[in-house]
Design an enzyme around this catalytic site. Structure first.
Site, PDB file in Angstrom:
ATOM      1  N   PRO A 199       0.656  -1.092  -0.098  1.00 39.80           N
ATOM      2  CA  PRO A 199      -0.053  -0.162   0.067  1.00 39.80           C
ATOM      3  C   PRO A 199       0.879   1.245   0.155  1.00 39.80           C
ATOM      4  CG  PRO A 199      -0.292  -1.330   1.985  1.00 39.80           C
ATOM      5  CD  PRO A 199       0.317  -1.993   1.095  1.00 39.80           C
ATOM      6  N   PRO A 253      -6.121   2.012  -0.661  1.00 45.23           N
ATOM      7  CA  PRO A 253      -4.520   2.285  -0.639  1.00 45.23           C
ATOM      8  C   PRO A 253      -4.148   3.648  -0.268  1.00 45.23           C
ATOM      9  CG  PRO A 253      -5.283   1.422  -2.751  1.00 45.23           C
ATOM     10  CD  PRO A 253      -6.301   1.248  -1.987  1.00 45.23           C
ATOM     11  N   GLY A 254      -4.667   4.670  -0.675  1.00 42.69           N
ATOM     12  CA  GLY A 254      -4.360   5.951  -0.426  1.00 42.69           C
ATOM     13  C   GLY A 254      -2.655   6.288  -0.551  1.00 42.69           C
ATOM     14  N   CYS A 255      -2.162   5.952  -1.563  1.00 42.44           N
ATOM     15  CA  CYS A 255      -0.644   5.913  -1.711  1.00 42.44           C
ATOM     16  C   CYS A 255      -0.151   6.963  -2.717  1.00 42.44           C
ATOM     17  CB  CYS A 255      -0.535   4.764  -2.468  1.00 42.44           C
ATOM     18  SG  CYS A 255      -0.978   3.319  -1.895  1.00 42.44           S
ATOM     19  N   GLY A 256       1.097   7.249  -2.282  1.00 42.71           N
ATOM     20  CA  GLY A 256       1.922   7.982  -3.019  1.00 42.71           C
ATOM     21  C   GLY A 256       2.030   9.157  -3.244  1.00 42.71           C
TER      22      GLY A 256
END
Lengths: 265, 265
Positions: free
Chosen positions: A106, B106-109
């Site tokens: 993630p 995921p809320g990613c990057g």
């Protein structure tokens, strides 16, 4: 969009040595934007509430969800709710790997996260652009961007990123955001949407340059990146390797050229 | 740790108006740290290569993976590889929700990601600390932190965050990092590890204050947050609501008090 959309007035107590003043201050607005890609929730970003479509496109492009404008079927923005849906016709099997990688790893929730793949083919190509510019141009591009940045002058709470033409050396457009990554992503997203090639352009920003910012530039084949702030060692190493002219600490006639100074006339 | 661990020398071209000087410059180092929690890979963060244990602990605490020091069974750091494993005895079923939420969303990057839960019980408690301090103390804490920040003076490429005692008004310790979130997380991680309560302390930072930074403070019950930079509107609103004194733009005898100025004597 008018300025009231981007700032909000607050009553504050301002102290200057012995003086105390109750006054109104303009504060930069923050919203949470959740980006969906073909019904999959991808990310929630804290950002400034303007040019959210460009932010979503720039983000999805950087992360490998998008390749060309043709594959965009629809973009729906619900600004008040902070939601944006980007629908793509891209073959699901092609994107599946991107989504699965994100689900398995993630990599969430931090100031900075690492998402490039050092094996990306695009990152093995050295930029050979013959673009050149003078130190005076570097200084004036930075000055022009900062003068045009209403939000920065009003609130001091945003980063700016601008796209400049490599030939005429003028600023084509610029974006502001509470996040330095977001300002850059909005520039990349606008170029994607308007089908502007970045390969003969210059990017100017107020933000610090980490390897992650440098890779975003490399993927778009930008030959020159100019910042008011500092780079990291990894950003310099990759700029050297990838043929990018990296210029930092551009302030009042001064600047540092960290790589590929042959483009500085 | 000596400074060579945190900076690297590069040959650069320095331009000052008409003058061009080839010289050596000290550049701040960046590494990628991957944090594992009980064998699950959680996140990869770009950061400065110091106090990585504190960064991992602060991150995991903020994200709800950890509650108390007692539950830590082991911490293994492979600094050269940029890997840290935190093993906890915490009941798996309790953490499962945290991990699953991250896997599903995921809320990613991105530069900034949104991870607080506005329904968190801890965030409904208003801070009622009777701590008070003078404007002169606010200025001197900021000045002291900046003077002690070797990396900032050398490279200009880091943010600092310090913990100050609420009674004696002195700086207890401080951390520096290329990411403003990381510097704050290192302070929170050290407090967790050394079992220092933050409820009677002051946090001083150079970084901008978004709602995400404000929530990290609220969870640790910090009554006073001092920054050299700007806050966002959401940070001010939550500071008002949660009883936190938020002070910004602390520079040369000046400052703005955005909330709960009753703590300023």
């Amino acid at each position: 969009l008018n300025s009231s959309h981007e700032v909000e007035k607050f009553s504050i107590l301002r102290i200057k040595n012995e003086e105390r003043i109750e006054c109104q201050d303009q504060i930069v607005k923050e919203i949470a934007l959740t980006i969906f890609f073909n019904d999959t929730e991808i990310v929630t970003i804290l950002c400034s509430p303007v040019h959210l479509n460009f932010l979503a496109l720039g983000f999805l492009l950087n992360q490998g969800f998008l390749k060309t404008k043709k594959e965009i079927k629809n973009i729906t923005l619900e600004e008040r709710k902070g939601l944006v849906w980007v629908e793509s016709s891209r073959d699901v099997s092609e994107i599946k790997g991107v989504i699965e990688k994100r689900l398995i790893t993630p990599g969430c929730g931090k100031g900075v996260v690492f998402f490039y793949h050092p094996t990306d083919a695009i990152l093995s190509q050295k930029n050979t652009s013959s673009l050149s510019l003078s130190p005076a141009t570097v200084s004036s591009l930075m000055k022009e961007m900062q003068e045009r940045s209403f939000l920065y002058r009003t609130t001091g709470g945003v980063h700016s990123a601008a796209l400049a033409d490599g030939k005429n050396k003028n600023i084509l457009f610029f974006h502001e955001d509470i996040g330095r990554h977001n300002a850059i992503d909005k520039v990349i997203g606008q170029c994607f949407w308007e089908e502007i090639s970045l390969a003969d352009k210059i990017v100017v920003t107020t933000g610090r340059i980490s390897s992650e910012i440098l890779f975003k530039m490399a993927k778009q084949k930008i030959p020159v990146l100019i910042s008011r702030s500092a780079p990291t060692n990894q950003a310099i190493k990759f700029a050297q390797k990838l043929g990018i002219t990296l210029i930092g600490f551009v302030r009042a006639g001064k600047m540092n050229i960290y790589s590929h100074s042959e483009r500085i006339s």
